[in-house]
Motif scaffolding. Structure first.
Motif, mmCIF file in Angstrom:
data_model
loop_
_atom_site.group_PDB
_atom_site.id
_atom_site.type_symbol
_atom_site.label_atom_id
_atom_site.label_comp_id
_atom_site.label_asym_id
_atom_site.label_seq_id
_atom_site.Cartn_x
_atom_site.Cartn_y
_atom_site.Cartn_z
ATOM 1 N N VAL A 14 0.824 -1.197 0.000
ATOM 2 C CA VAL A 14 0.000 0.000 0.000
ATOM 3 C C VAL A 14 0.858 1.247 0.000
ATOM 4 O O VAL A 14 0.747 2.093 -0.863
ATOM 5 C CB VAL A 14 -0.954 0.020 1.216
ATOM 6 C CG1 VAL A 14 -1.746 1.292 1.232
ATOM 7 C CG2 VAL A 14 -1.867 -1.174 1.146
ATOM 8 N N VAL A 17 -0.359 7.022 -0.387
ATOM 9 C CA VAL A 17 -1.082 7.422 -1.582
ATOM 10 C C VAL A 17 -0.953 8.931 -1.698
ATOM 11 O O VAL A 17 -1.343 9.659 -0.803
ATOM 12 C CB VAL A 17 -2.578 7.014 -1.473
ATOM 13 C CG1 VAL A 17 -3.347 7.495 -2.675
ATOM 14 C CG2 VAL A 17 -2.698 5.513 -1.305
ATOM 15 N N GLU A 29 -6.085 5.522 -6.349
ATOM 16 C CA GLU A 29 -7.423 5.155 -5.896
ATOM 17 C C GLU A 29 -7.669 3.665 -6.086
ATOM 18 O O GLU A 29 -8.193 2.993 -5.196
ATOM 19 C CB GLU A 29 -8.455 5.982 -6.660
ATOM 20 C CG GLU A 29 -9.839 5.894 -6.104
ATOM 21 C CD GLU A 29 -10.772 6.943 -6.672
ATOM 22 O OE1 GLU A 29 -11.951 6.599 -6.857
ATOM 23 O OE2 GLU A 29 -10.336 8.079 -6.924
ATOM 24 N N ARG A 31 -5.397 1.312 -6.252
ATOM 25 C CA ARG A 31 -4.529 0.595 -5.318
ATOM 26 C C ARG A 31 -5.092 0.636 -3.898
ATOM 27 O O ARG A 31 -5.105 -0.373 -3.187
ATOM 28 C CB ARG A 31 -3.144 1.244 -5.363
ATOM 29 C CG ARG A 31 -2.050 0.308 -5.035
ATOM 30 C CD ARG A 31 -0.730 0.908 -5.378
ATOM 31 N NE ARG A 31 -0.057 1.164 -4.136
ATOM 32 C CZ ARG A 31 0.885 2.045 -3.964
ATOM 33 N NH1 ARG A 31 1.277 2.806 -4.939
ATOM 34 N NH2 ARG A 31 1.453 2.182 -2.798
ATOM 35 N N PHE A 32 -5.590 1.791 -3.506
ATOM 36 C CA PHE A 32 -6.176 1.937 -2.174
ATOM 37 C C PHE A 32 -7.431 1.077 -2.053
ATOM 38 O O PHE A 32 -7.649 0.404 -1.040
ATOM 39 C CB PHE A 32 -6.474 3.405 -1.883
ATOM 40 C CG PHE A 32 -7.083 3.633 -0.539
ATOM 41 C CD1 PHE A 32 -6.371 3.356 0.615
ATOM 42 C CD2 PHE A 32 -8.375 4.099 -0.419
ATOM 43 C CE1 PHE A 32 -6.934 3.550 1.869
ATOM 44 C CE2 PHE A 32 -8.944 4.300 0.832
ATOM 45 C CZ PHE A 32 -8.222 4.023 1.971
ATOM 46 N N GLU A 33 -8.254 1.064 -3.091
ATOM 47 C CA GLU A 33 -9.472 0.254 -3.058
ATOM 48 C C GLU A 33 -9.132 -1.225 -2.915
ATOM 49 O O GLU A 33 -9.755 -1.943 -2.129
ATOM 50 C CB GLU A 33 -10.292 0.493 -4.325
ATOM 51 C CG GLU A 33 -11.622 -0.224 -4.309
ATOM 52 C CD GLU A 33 -12.545 0.198 -5.434
ATOM 53 O OE1 GLU A 33 -13.499 -0.548 -5.689
ATOM 54 O OE2 GLU A 33 -12.318 1.259 -6.053
ATOM 55 N N CYS A 36 -8.139 -1.916 0.606
ATOM 56 C CA CYS A 36 -9.307 -1.933 1.497
ATOM 57 C C CYS A 36 -10.071 -3.248 1.385
ATOM 58 O O CYS A 36 -10.528 -3.792 2.390
ATOM 59 C CB CYS A 36 -10.245 -0.770 1.169
ATOM 60 S SG CYS A 36 -9.637 0.843 1.666
ATOM 61 N N LEU A 43 -4.147 1.338 7.187
ATOM 62 C CA LEU A 43 -3.851 1.985 5.917
ATOM 63 C C LEU A 43 -3.396 3.418 6.119
ATOM 64 O O LEU A 43 -3.701 4.043 7.136
ATOM 65 C CB LEU A 43 -5.100 1.958 5.029
ATOM 66 C CG LEU A 43 -5.640 0.569 4.728
ATOM 67 C CD1 LEU A 43 -7.075 0.641 4.247
ATOM 68 C CD2 LEU A 43 -4.768 -0.111 3.698
ATOM 69 N N VAL A 45 -3.174 7.140 3.956
ATOM 70 C CA VAL A 45 -3.491 7.952 2.792
ATOM 71 C C VAL A 45 -2.900 9.330 3.051
ATOM 72 O O VAL A 45 -3.279 10.001 4.008
ATOM 73 C CB VAL A 45 -5.015 8.085 2.568
ATOM 74 C CG1 VAL A 45 -5.310 8.929 1.340
ATOM 75 C CG2 VAL A 45 -5.660 6.723 2.434
ATOM 76 N N LEU A 57 -10.366 9.033 -0.340
ATOM 77 C CA LEU A 57 -10.787 8.110 0.718
ATOM 78 C C LEU A 57 -12.303 7.951 0.725
ATOM 79 O O LEU A 57 -12.817 6.829 0.760
ATOM 80 C CB LEU A 57 -10.288 8.631 2.065
ATOM 81 C CG LEU A 57 -10.815 7.955 3.316
ATOM 82 C CD1 LEU A 57 -10.325 6.524 3.389
ATOM 83 C CD2 LEU A 57 -10.395 8.726 4.549
ATOM 84 N N VAL A 156 -7.433 3.978 9.262
ATOM 85 C CA VAL A 156 -6.996 4.660 8.046
ATOM 86 C C VAL A 156 -6.451 6.012 8.492
ATOM 87 O O VAL A 156 -7.202 6.879 8.931
ATOM 88 C CB VAL A 156 -8.150 4.870 7.038
ATOM 89 C CG1 VAL A 156 -7.636 5.582 5.792
ATOM 90 C CG2 VAL A 156 -8.814 3.559 6.687
#
Length: 172
Positions: A14, A17, A29, A31-33, A36, A43, A45, A57, A156
């Motif tokens: 991760v 971001v 986005e 990659r973050f999704e 999650c 996480l 961000v 987010l 997060v």
């Protein structure tokens, strides 16, 4: 300790971001999704513009349909109250437990609900830039009520350069 191992607790790489150009925002986005949905861990961000990072987010959290999303303030003057939003998810209309044992039991019930539903609860901490390492650690310890809690009760951390500096600090 908590801060150094933050990104490594998630099986997916991760990292941080950083929303910038449209194409890099779309990649970040996505990659973050994926983190999650498929990851298990807390996480991070970050962005030069916190509003852009917060928007990213929020978009992702709306799409993935978590069991719940709550806001927590690491800088809360009352460390016990920092996670009070979680208790509404765990016990519905029951009052917020005051006793540590009751609080832990309520979080364990929430963890069991999340596991049964195969959905995560995301605890968004958007004052990480202003928090001390000790405050961030206290919040992490409050969420991790069982070894497997990190799989479904996921912090997060939202922030910028100050948060990154804290996470990079070897003494953290």
């Amino acid at each position: 300790r908590m801060i150094r191992g933050l990104a490594s607790r998630t099986p997916l790489p991760v990292g941080a971001v950083r929303p910038r150009a449209a194409s890099s925002v779309a990649r970040a986005e996505a990659r973050f999704e994926m983190a999650c949905i498929w990851g298990a861990g807390h996480l991070l961000v970050t962005g030069e513009d916190r509003a852009d990072a917060r928007d990213l987010l929020e978009r992702v959290l709306r799409r993935i349909d978590p069991l719940g999303t709550v806001r927590a303030r690491a800088c809360n003057p009352d460390p016990e109250a920092a996670l009070d939003g979680l208790f509404a998810l765990s016990d519905g209309d029951d009052p917020i437990p005051l006793d540590r044992r009751e609080r832990r039991q309520a979080l364990l019930r929430l963890l069991e609900r999340a596991r049964a539903a195969r959905r995560s609860v995301f605890i968004v901490v958007d004052d990480g830039d202003d928090a001390t390492v000790a405050q961030l650690e206290r919040l992490r310890a409050g969420v991790e009520v069982a070894p497997e809690a990190i799989e479904r009760l996921r912090l997060v951390f939202l922030g910028g350069g100050a948060l990154l500096a804290k996470l990079d600090d070897r003494s953290a």
